[in-house]
Structure formats: C-alpha cells, structure tokens
Design a protein around this motif. Structure first.
Motif, PDB file in Angstrom:
ATOM      1  N   UNK A  20       0.857  -1.219   0.022  1.00 12.37           N
ATOM      2  CA  UNK A  20       0.133   0.008   0.047  1.00 12.37           C
ATOM      3  C   UNK A  20       0.644   1.114   0.198  1.00 12.37           C
ATOM      4  N   UNK A  21       0.610   2.093  -0.743  1.00 16.07           N
ATOM      5  CA  UNK A  21       1.296   3.505  -0.943  1.00 16.07           C
ATOM      6  C   UNK A  21       0.602   4.667  -0.367  1.00 16.07           C
ATOM      7  N   UNK A  22       0.921   5.678   0.169  1.00 18.97           N
ATOM      8  CA  UNK A  22       0.291   6.691   0.777  1.00 18.97           C
ATOM      9  C   UNK A  22       0.533   7.967   0.070  1.00 18.97           C
ATOM     10  N   UNK A  23      -0.049   8.679  -0.345  1.00 15.81           N
ATOM     11  CA  UNK A  23      -0.178   9.918  -0.943  1.00 15.81           C
ATOM     12  C   UNK A  23      -0.446  11.030  -0.003  1.00 15.81           C
ATOM     13  N   UNK A  24       0.537  11.956   0.088  1.00 17.18           N
ATOM     14  CA  UNK A  24       0.323  13.082   0.907  1.00 17.18           C
ATOM     15  C   UNK A  24       0.459  14.282   0.357  1.00 17.18           C
ATOM     16  N   UNK A  25      -0.874  15.117   0.501  1.00 13.71           N
ATOM     17  CA  UNK A  25      -0.868  16.231  -0.396  1.00 13.71           C
ATOM     18  C   UNK A  25       0.050  17.346   0.209  1.00 13.71           C
ATOM     19  N   UNK A  26       0.487  18.464  -0.569  1.00  9.24           N
ATOM     20  CA  UNK A  26       1.266  19.709  -0.127  1.00  9.24           C
ATOM     21  C   UNK A  26       0.242  20.760  -0.359  1.00  9.24           C
ATOM     22  N   UNK A 119       5.732  14.409  -5.972  1.00  8.06           N
ATOM     23  CA  UNK A 119       5.916  13.908  -7.479  1.00  8.06           C
ATOM     24  C   UNK A 119       6.269  12.501  -7.371  1.00  8.06           C
ATOM     25  N   UNK A 120       7.280  11.865  -6.554  1.00 10.39           N
ATOM     26  CA  UNK A 120       7.620  10.616  -6.582  1.00 10.39           C
ATOM     27  C   UNK A 120       6.389   9.712  -6.080  1.00 10.39           C
ATOM     28  N   UNK A 121       5.699   9.855  -5.139  1.00  8.66           N
ATOM     29  CA  UNK A 121       4.526   9.031  -4.781  1.00  8.66           C
ATOM     30  C   UNK A 121       3.529   9.235  -5.944  1.00  8.66           C
ATOM     31  N   UNK A 122       3.350  10.100  -6.733  1.00  4.47           N
ATOM     32  CA  UNK A 122       2.214  10.115  -7.769  1.00  4.47           C
ATOM     33  C   UNK A 122       2.752   9.330  -8.704  1.00  4.47           C
ATOM     34  N   UNK A 123       4.234   9.007  -9.236  1.00  3.12           N
ATOM     35  CA  UNK A 123       4.742   8.249 -10.255  1.00  3.12           C
ATOM     36  C   UNK A 123       4.836   6.780  -9.585  1.00  3.12           C
ATOM     37  N   UNK A 124       4.939   6.651  -8.334  1.00  2.00           N
ATOM     38  CA  UNK A 124       4.784   5.249  -7.754  1.00  2.00           C
ATOM     39  C   UNK A 124       3.352   4.794  -7.844  1.00  2.00           C
ATOM     40  N   UNK A 125       2.432   5.582  -7.493  1.00  2.00           N
ATOM     41  CA  UNK A 125       0.941   5.022  -7.766  1.00  2.00           C
ATOM     42  C   UNK A 125       0.607   4.801  -9.157  1.00  2.00           C
ATOM     43  N   UNK A 144      23.792  14.645  -3.061  1.00  2.00           N
ATOM     44  CA  UNK A 144      23.258  14.250  -1.727  1.00  2.00           C
ATOM     45  C   UNK A 144      22.049  14.527  -1.314  1.00  2.00           C
ATOM     46  N   UNK A 145      21.426  15.752  -1.659  1.00  2.00           N
ATOM     47  CA  UNK A 145      20.188  16.080  -1.286  1.00  2.00           C
ATOM     48  C   UNK A 145      19.104  15.152  -2.109  1.00  2.00           C
ATOM     49  N   UNK A 146      19.328  14.835  -3.431  1.00  2.00           N
ATOM     50  CA  UNK A 146      18.581  14.000  -4.393  1.00  2.00           C
ATOM     51  C   UNK A 146      18.303  12.501  -3.424  1.00  2.00           C
ATOM     52  N   UNK A 147      19.709  12.134  -3.193  1.00  2.00           N
ATOM     53  CA  UNK A 147      19.609  10.887  -2.432  1.00  2.00           C
ATOM     54  C   UNK A 147      18.965  10.772  -1.144  1.00  2.00           C
ATOM     55  N   UNK A 148      19.014  11.893  -0.549  1.00  2.00           N
ATOM     56  CA  UNK A 148      18.329  11.864   0.781  1.00  2.00           C
ATOM     57  C   UNK A 148      16.630  11.961   0.508  1.00  2.00           C
ATOM     58  N   UNK A 149      16.504  12.732  -0.537  1.00  2.00           N
ATOM     59  CA  UNK A 149      14.882  12.700  -0.821  1.00  2.00           C
ATOM     60  C   UNK A 149      14.509  11.181  -1.312  1.00  2.00           C
ATOM     61  N   UNK A 150      15.237  10.768  -2.113  1.00  2.00           N
ATOM     62  CA  UNK A 150      14.908   9.273  -2.675  1.00  2.00           C
ATOM     63  C   UNK A 150      14.762   8.253  -1.560  1.00  2.00           C
ATOM     64  N   UNK A 151      15.700   8.414  -0.619  1.00  2.00           N
ATOM     65  CA  UNK A 151      15.607   7.391   0.604  1.00  2.00           C
ATOM     66  C   UNK A 151      14.604   7.694   1.436  1.00  2.00           C
ATOM     67  N   UNK A 152      14.210   8.940   1.872  1.00  2.00           N
ATOM     68  CA  UNK A 152      12.882   9.436   2.462  1.00  2.00           C
ATOM     69  C   UNK A 152      11.676   8.985   1.666  1.00  2.00           C
ATOM     70  N   UNK A 153      11.631   8.620   0.425  1.00  2.00           N
ATOM     71  CA  UNK A 153      10.664   8.448  -0.169  1.00  2.00           C
ATOM     72  C   UNK A 153      10.374   6.780  -0.297  1.00  2.00           C
ATOM     73  N   UNK A 154      11.360   6.232   0.332  1.00  2.00           N
ATOM     74  CA  UNK A 154      11.318   4.523   0.451  1.00  2.00           C
ATOM     75  C   UNK A 154      12.257   3.912  -0.531  1.00  2.00           C
ATOM     76  N   UNK A 155      12.974   4.742  -1.325  1.00  2.00           N
ATOM     77  CA  UNK A 155      14.065   4.042  -2.394  1.00  2.00           C
ATOM     78  C   UNK A 155      15.280   3.814  -1.662  1.00  2.00           C
ATOM     79  N   UNK A 156      15.804   2.666  -2.086  1.00  2.00           N
ATOM     80  CA  UNK A 156      17.233   2.100  -1.464  1.00  2.00           C
ATOM     81  C   UNK A 156      18.146   1.841  -2.747  1.00  2.00           C
ATOM     82  N   UNK A 157      19.412   2.009  -2.159  1.00  2.00           N
ATOM     83  CA  UNK A 157      20.458   1.823  -3.406  1.00  2.00           C
ATOM     84  C   UNK A 157      20.557   0.427  -3.576  1.00  2.00           C
ATOM     85  N   UNK A 158      20.771   0.145  -4.947  1.00  2.00           N
ATOM     86  CA  UNK A 158      20.830  -1.251  -5.655  1.00  2.00           C
ATOM     87  C   UNK A 158      22.332  -1.440  -5.764  1.00  2.00           C
ATOM     88  N   UNK A 159      22.753  -0.329  -6.384  1.00  2.00           N
ATOM     89  CA  UNK A 159      24.440  -0.619  -6.594  1.00  2.00           C
ATOM     90  C   UNK A 159      24.908   0.785  -7.267  1.00  2.00           C
TER      91      UNK A 159
END
Length: 162
Positions: A20-26, A119-125, A144-159
């Motif tokens: 289940x994914x959660x969309x949070x409005x801004x 934006x990321x949550x919208x595309x995940x949906x 670093x800022x982008x990586x922090x954003x992606x990790x906060x959105x639930x993404x993890x490093x693959x390689x």
C-alpha cells in the motif's frame, strides 16, 4: 603530494511498490499531468536550473522535447508537474514506461516542502496501477540532497557504477 579525488559514481536506486502506498498532499500545490502546450517551456527551464550545478545536463528546449517525446519509452501520462496556486511549474518528474524515473526537479525556492516526495509518490501510484512491482532511477553519488529525498521516499541503493 596531492591525492586525486575520485570521480562521482552513478547510484542506482529502487523502490518496490508491491504494498500500500500513501499519498500526502502539499498545501498550495497541485500535482497533475503534464500538458505540452502549458508546461513544456516551464518544465525545461526548471530542469535547466536544477542541472546548472553540474550534476546533469539538459539541451535547449526544442532538442530536449524532441528527444523526450520521440523516445521509445515515452508516455505522456508519465510526465508529472507540481504547480503552485499561480499555475507556475515548481516541480517536474519525467519517467519512462519501463518503470524508470528519468528526471526529478523542484524549484530551489520550493524545496524542502514535500514537493519532490509528492511527485515521486504520484509516479509510484501510476506504476502500481500499471502492475509494476518496482521503480528505479539513477543519481550522481555527489547529489546528496537527491539521494536523501529518494531514501525518504522509500527507495534504497541497488548498486553504484563508477
């Protein structure tokens, strides 16, 4: 003796979207579909500004759009914009139909307000509705800022590829 600094590597990140994914409005921001006539120039300017730090490149608007819209993985439904209450594009996300996020950009004045996450949550949906089980992207290891954003959105490093 000076030591040579290592060149940045490319980090591949992934989010599994089989739950289940959660969309949070801004507040004050509308997340919606890209409209070429209304958004093409603003989205391009936003990308150009976002990549001016040397962590990416976008060609002039006409060659950029021709490259985007003629790509075999292009689907206009996978271009997402964030607009403020005045209709100004303050965020843009471009994904390919293979489940890959090509570009994410948020205006410097609008960062750290949850727009990138929205934006990321919208595309995940969008990909979940299409039956995808994951979404991938690549980012420079020094962004670093982008990586922090992606990790906060639930993404993890693959390689990392250097």
């Amino acid at each position: 003796m000076k030591t040579k600094q290592a060149s940045p590597t490319i980090v591949r990140m992934r989010k599994f979207i089989d739950h289940e994914l959660t969309a949070l409005p801004v507040a004050g921001v509308n997340i919606g579909r890209f409209d070429e006539a209304r958004h093409r120039l603003q989205a391009h300017l936003l990308l150009h500004s976002a990549y001016s730090n040397g962590l990416g490149y976008v060609p002039d608007v006409d060659p950029w759009w021709k490259g985007v819209s003629s790509d075999e993985e292009f689907d206009p439904a996978l271009l997402t914009v964030a607009e403020n209450e005045s209709g100004e594009v303050i965020g843009f996300l471009h994904a390919w139909d293979s489940g890959f996020v090509k570009d994410v950009a948020v205006a410097a004045s609008a960062r750290r307000r949850g727009i990138g996450t929205a934006l990321l949550n919208d595309i995940f949906h969008a990909f979940k509705r299409r039956g995808a089980s994951r979404v991938d992207l690549k980012v420079m290891s020094t962004n670093y800022a982008a990586i922090a954003l992606y990790k906060a959105a639930g993404m993890s490093v693959v390689n990392e590829v250097g």
